[in-house]
Design an enzyme around this catalytic site. Sequence first.
Site, PDB file in Angstrom:
ATOM      1  CB  THR A 195      -0.890   0.058   1.262  1.00 37.20           C
ATOM      2  OG1 THR A 195      -0.031   0.045   2.403  1.00 37.20           O
ATOM      3  CG2 THR A 195      -1.850  -1.104   1.321  1.00 37.20           C
ATOM      4  CE  LYS A 196       3.154   1.809   4.561  1.00 35.09           C
ATOM      5  NZ  LYS A 196       3.988   1.038   5.454  1.00 35.09           N
TER       6      LYS A 196
END
Length: 398
Positions: A195-196
């Site tokens: 998700t980064k």
Amino acid sequence: MTNVAAVDGGRPLRLTPLRFHIPLIEDDDVAAVSETLRSGWLTTGETTRKFEAAIAEFCGVPHALAVNSGTAALHLALEAVGVGSGDEVLLPTYTFAATGEVVSYLNAIPVLVDCDGDGFNMSLEDARRRLTPRTKAIIIVHIAGLPCDLPAFAAFAQEAGISLIEDAAHSLPGAYDGAGVGQISDAAALSFYATKNITTGEGGMLLTRRKDVAERARIMCLHGISKDAWKRYTQEGSWRYDILSAGFKYNLTDIASALGLSQLAKSAHMLGRRSAIAARYDAAFSSIRGLMVPPRDTRALHSWHLYILRVLEDQLTVGRDRFLEALKAEGILGSVHFIPLHMHSHYMKSLGVKEGDFPNAERHFRGAMSLPLYPKMSDTDVSDVIAAVLKLVDIYRR
Ligand SMILES: *Cc1c(COP(=O)(O)O)cnc(C)c1O
């Protein structure tokens, strides 16, 4: 009818739910990974060295070490600056599990610190109050991608004679008053979790301006064996190696690094999309009673990893939990970042902390609601999020 919330039996705003996050993986990312798979070299090798050089240049930091998670990078950073058994390490209570657990890996003691009154980042004043002769390091976390005041924390660390480590999992890129992530601290840890801001599936990077820290971490990240151990299956390498310390198995694969390189190439485009979406949210929500938009700081380069909107329960008839549930029923999936560490049973038991001890963090957490924010969102997706939030505020305003 539009004035009935879907959670109360009304018509949902969106029929196909908008996911909280979808990574931007395009044909060039797939091609880069495929090429590595066909190359005959899968684990740490030349592609990883290239990825490290590219990140070092992008961040303007001399040393970068690719590892298999942001957590690993944090662990190696603390080990390399000499944190050990019984040492105290200052860190914010308002953070993810990883920031605290790495301190325990080294049998050191986490000392939790409250947030600023008006932001999610750590309060320097509260950190100063909790400093003792046993304090060895401080970990700051740039929450949501808004950098902490790096020069101020660096001055504090230097004055106190302790190491400054950045949990920069949300910060690619990040800078404060021109000081970039990893440039003035002892080390910074990036994360490339799914998700980064850029992803390798799982992965991380340790950044440091200190040669000694870089050398120690490079040895410890691959079983504590002598330099360039990965070369032992290449022409240049040899089978002979020496174990210098009991190390860890934290190296990043070339498969992951190939994805990291192609992701990095589009990071400016992705940051542009993130900033544009955050600006639309701010414009829509900043003057709405019952909501509080996330803090900004004109001296900071924000990476907009998260958009944490706050629901003000004294101005609405529902709290954050019910608001999130109602948002989900409208077809928008939100999330919460983060449940402060001192509200988890492990920290209550091991540190004797309890609810009430960190009032700013608790106040921020009570209203915190992360909205979808990622480059793959269309303009219509963003409009749907805005419409759903405004619909619910209208229904639930006191
Ligand atoms: C994601 C994250 C990490 C750790 O990242 P991993 O790569 O999943 O190990 C550390 N700190 C914070 C604040 C994070 O959000």
